[in-house]
Enzyme design. Structure first.
Site, short mmCIF file in Angstrom:
data_model
loop_
_atom_site.label_atom_id
_atom_site.label_comp_id
_atom_site.label_asym_id
_atom_site.label_seq_id
_atom_site.Cartn_x
_atom_site.Cartn_y
_atom_site.Cartn_z
CB THR A 164 -2.37 7.31 -2.53
OG1 THR A 164 -2.08 5.83 -2.90
CG2 THR A 164 -1.96 8.42 -2.70
CG ASP B 281 2.18 -1.91 9.50
OD1 ASP B 281 2.47 -2.81 9.05
OD2 ASP B 281 2.20 -0.50 8.18
CG ASP C 74 5.74 -1.14 10.13
OD1 ASP C 74 6.21 -1.70 8.65
OD2 ASP C 74 5.42 -0.18 9.88
NE ARG D 135 -2.47 0.36 3.72
CZ ARG D 135 -3.86 0.79 4.53
NH1 ARG D 135 -4.74 0.64 3.92
NH2 ARG D 135 -2.88 1.98 5.35
C1 PRP Z 1 -1.34 -4.34 4.73
C2 PRP Z 1 -1.48 -5.68 4.84
C3 PRP Z 1 -2.60 -5.92 3.78
C4 PRP Z 1 -3.57 -4.62 3.29
C5 PRP Z 1 -4.97 -4.11 3.56
O1 PRP Z 1 -0.45 -4.60 3.74
O2 PRP Z 1 -1.27 -6.76 5.25
O3 PRP Z 1 -2.10 -6.96 2.73
O4 PRP Z 1 -2.27 -3.63 4.00
O5 PRP Z 1 -5.31 -2.28 3.42
P1 PRP Z 1 -5.98 -2.31 2.64
O6 PRP Z 1 -7.54 -3.66 2.58
O7 PRP Z 1 -6.27 -0.98 2.43
O8 PRP Z 1 -5.09 -2.50 1.17
P2 PRP Z 1 1.08 -3.14 3.85
O9 PRP Z 1 0.77 -2.99 1.54
O10 PRP Z 1 0.62 -2.56 4.51
O11 PRP Z 1 2.08 -3.99 3.50
P3 PRP Z 1 2.96 -5.27 4.49
O12 PRP Z 1 1.75 -6.03 4.29
O13 PRP Z 1 4.31 -5.55 3.33
O14 PRP Z 1 3.48 -4.51 5.58
N1 URA Z 2 -2.76 -3.04 6.76
C1 URA Z 2 -2.65 -2.81 8.08
O1 URA Z 2 -1.11 -3.51 8.40
N2 URA Z 2 -3.66 -2.10 9.09
C2 URA Z 2 -3.22 -1.66 9.02
O2 URA Z 2 -4.58 -1.01 9.73
C3 URA Z 2 -3.94 -1.41 7.68
C4 URA Z 2 -3.80 -1.70 6.71
#
Ligand code: PRP
Ligand code: URA
Length: 207
Positions: free
Chosen positions: A106, A198, A201, A102
């Site tokens: 945005t 997150d 993280d 993500r």
């Molecule tokens: C997080 C999570 C989902 C996404 C959800 O991943 O693991 O894939 O956000 O958000 P959405 O429904 O608004 O798309 P992120 O993009 O933060 O990446 P990461 O897993 O690498 O931390």
């Molecule tokens: N991704 C995350 O890890 N947490 C949230 O709350 C939304 C997207």
């Protein structure tokens, strides 16, 4: 779209530890595995099984063994925290990977990686991603699975938002979602509230 709210007390016991801001990555990872095991067990209740007979020390016993192909698809990176749990339950599963990230401003997800097994069309596909927030990542991953031929897809999330559920319902009404909870909604940064922050993280200690 069928949304299955998993009420098992052990699921919710793990969820509050994941939510707690003071939970360190080590414990967070353990709880991610525990909750994923329980959610995966629920999502695979009707996995195809074939009758078998085994020999106990005292004679034959009828039973059932899981049959048919299962493909697990973690959405990187956070979905990796759920993978070992699913493979513990279904060691024969193939694993496909979808990398989505993500944008921090945005919240729009873009794909950076994808490697899927060739057997998706005949398989029971279990997509694992802990957070269903806007639903953009889930829809992008499900689009990819569909394009690759997947027909029988379930999704496991640890925390969901109503917005994400609605978006998946709009684009993929036949996909079953297994989640313990649908939270209140999203904040201005498109994070789930109250959520757990997150997930990636917290899992990897990168915040
Ligand atoms: C997080 C999570 C989902 C996404 C959800 O991943 O693991 O894939 O956000 O958000 P959405 O429904 O608004 O798309 P992120 O993009 O933060 O990446 P990461 O897993 O690498 O931390
Ligand atoms: N991704 C995350 O890890 N947490 C949230 O709350 C939304 C997207």
């Amino acid at each position: 779209m069928p949304v299955h709210i998993v009420e098992h007390p052990l699921v919710h016991d793990a969820l509050v530890i994941l939510r707690e801001a003071r939970t360190p990555p080590e414990l967070f990872r353990r709880m991610a595995v525990r909750i994923s095991l329980l959610l995966a067990a629920e999502a695979t209740r009707d996995l195809p099984a074939a009758s078998v007979t085994v020999s106990t020390p005292l004679g034959p016993a009828e039973g059932r063994r899981v049959s048919g192909e299962v493909v697990v698809v973690p959405v990187l990176r956070a979905g990796l925290g759920m993978l070992d749990a699913v493979l513990e339950l279904i060691p024969s599963a193939r694993v496909g990977h979808i990398g989505l990230q993500r944008d921090e401003l945005t919240a729009v997800a873009s794909r950076y990686y994808s490697k899927l097994p060739p057997t998706l069309g005949e398989s029971f596909v279990l997509m694992i991603d802990p957070m269903l927030a806007t639903g953009g990542s889930a829809v992008a991953a499900l689009d990819l699975l569909r394009e690759a031929g997947a027909r029988n897809v379930r999704m496991i999330c640890i925390v969901s938002a109503p917005e994400g559920i609605a978006l998946v319902e709009q684009h993929h009404p036949d996909v079953h979602i297994y989640t313990p909870v649908v939270d209140d909604g999203l904040n201005d940064h498109k994070f789930i509230v109250p959520g757990l922050g997150d997930f990636g993280d917290r899992l990897y200690g990168t915040q």
